[in-house]
Design an enzyme around this catalytic site. Structure first.
Site, PDB file in Angstrom:
ATOM      1  N   ALA A  46       0.864  -1.180   0.000  1.00 45.29           N
ATOM      2  CA  ALA A  46       0.000   0.000   0.000  1.00 45.29           C
ATOM      3  C   ALA A  46       0.898   1.227   0.000  1.00 45.29           C
ATOM      4  CB  ALA A  46      -0.912  -0.008   1.221  1.00 45.29           C
ATOM      5  N   VAL A  93       4.552  -1.224   3.345  1.00 43.26           N
ATOM      6  CA  VAL A  93       4.447   0.198   3.019  1.00 43.26           C
ATOM      7  C   VAL A  93       5.276   0.492   1.774  1.00 43.26           C
ATOM      8  CG1 VAL A  93       4.847   2.555   3.805  1.00 43.26           C
ATOM      9  CG2 VAL A  93       4.053   0.811   5.425  1.00 43.26           C
ATOM     10  N   LYS A  94       4.608   1.021   0.774  1.00 43.54           N
ATOM     11  CA  LYS A  94       5.259   1.292  -0.515  1.00 43.54           C
ATOM     12  C   LYS A  94       5.723   2.748  -0.546  1.00 43.54           C
ATOM     13  CE  LYS A  94       4.402  -0.024  -5.332  1.00 43.54           C
ATOM     14  NZ  LYS A  94       3.345  -0.467  -6.263  1.00 43.54           N
ATOM     15  N   LEU A  95       6.993   2.938  -0.889  1.00 45.14           N
ATOM     16  CA  LEU A  95       7.617   4.265  -0.843  1.00 45.14           C
ATOM     17  C   LEU A  95       8.319   4.573  -2.158  1.00 45.14           C
ATOM     18  CD1 LEU A  95       9.315   3.586   2.587  1.00 45.14           C
ATOM     19  CD2 LEU A  95       7.468   5.245   2.273  1.00 45.14           C
TER      20      LEU A  95
END
Length: 241
Positions: A79, A105-107
């Site tokens: 996400a 967690v997508k960064l």
């Protein structure tokens, strides 16, 4: 392949006596919950990746969609944060990570994104660093403790560059340092060939559009052979049940 005493493995190759203890992970690249349910039922889906564009196509609320996906798929669900600043990324990332234990967690691969990645790594929160287009960027992501690095091979191919060569280069760099635990997640895949070639190199993971995963099942000779088998079986007039 084989290596003699004076022959070294090429880029992306692994010594014959070194074997991975897992198969390539298959993630589905979509936010369509119906697609996810259908493909997850095959037992071949290990996780899901999403991004703001995919969420927008769903026409639904972001948090609602992500939560539902985590309930369908037990594996990693990426996400993505939407803030471009470190403080905002950390705040959003912590909120996303609280949705479910399998959230990743997508960064973005930016200075702020990698700073946030290091913070999350220190906190034990899984991360997926996205929009990688060079091996130098991939090295930085590994230094920041990324769980996954997502090189976009299809977009490089669109610019007449060799996206798969990037995968080979990253795998070669990572293999030189046993302490690197970052997984190479092959992204922007456009065809079954992308998946097969990345698998031959030993890539850890591929995120695959639903249409491409379905295409991997297909071969005209499979269809033709099955048709012949069924025709012959019908002639026997028998039933297994």
């Amino acid at each position: 392949f084989s290596t003699g005493p004076d022959q070294q493995p090429g880029p992306g190759q692994v010594e014959p006596d070194i074997k991975q203890d897992y198969l390539m992970e298959f993630f589905i690249d979509t936010a369509d919950i119906n697609e996810i349910r259908e493909l997850a039922a095959t037992g071949l889906v290990d996780g899901v990746t999403t991004n703001p564009s995919l969420i927008a196509k769903s026409g639904r609320q972001f948090i609602e969609v992500i939560k539902e996906i985590t309930e369908v798929v037990s594996g990693p669900v990426s996400a993505e944060v939407t803030s471009l600043k470190y403080e905002g990324m950390v705040e959003e990332g912590r909120k996303l990570a609280a949705i479910a234990d399998n959230i990743v967690v997508k960064l973005p691969l930016t200075p702020d994104g990698l700073k946030a990645c290091k913070t999350f790594s220190d906190e034990g929160i899984s991360t997926n660093v996205t929009l990688c287009f060079s091996s130098a960027q991939a090295l930085l992501a590994a230094k920041a403790g990324a769980t996954y690095i997502s090189p976009f091979i299809g977009r490089l191919d669109d610019l007449a560059q060799d996206g798969l060569l990037l995968i080979s280069d990253i795998l070669e760099i990572y293999s030189a340092y046993p302490d690197i635990s970052t997984k190479v997640l092959v992204a922007s895949t456009r065809s079954p060939l992308h998946i097969v070639e990345a698998a031959k190199m030993g890539a850890d993971t591929a995120t695959i559009p639903p249409a491409v995963l379905r295409a991997m099942f297909k071969h005209p000779l499979t269809d033709k052979g099955l048709e012949a088998f069924m025709a012959d079986w019908e002639k026997t007039g028998q039933s297994i049940l």
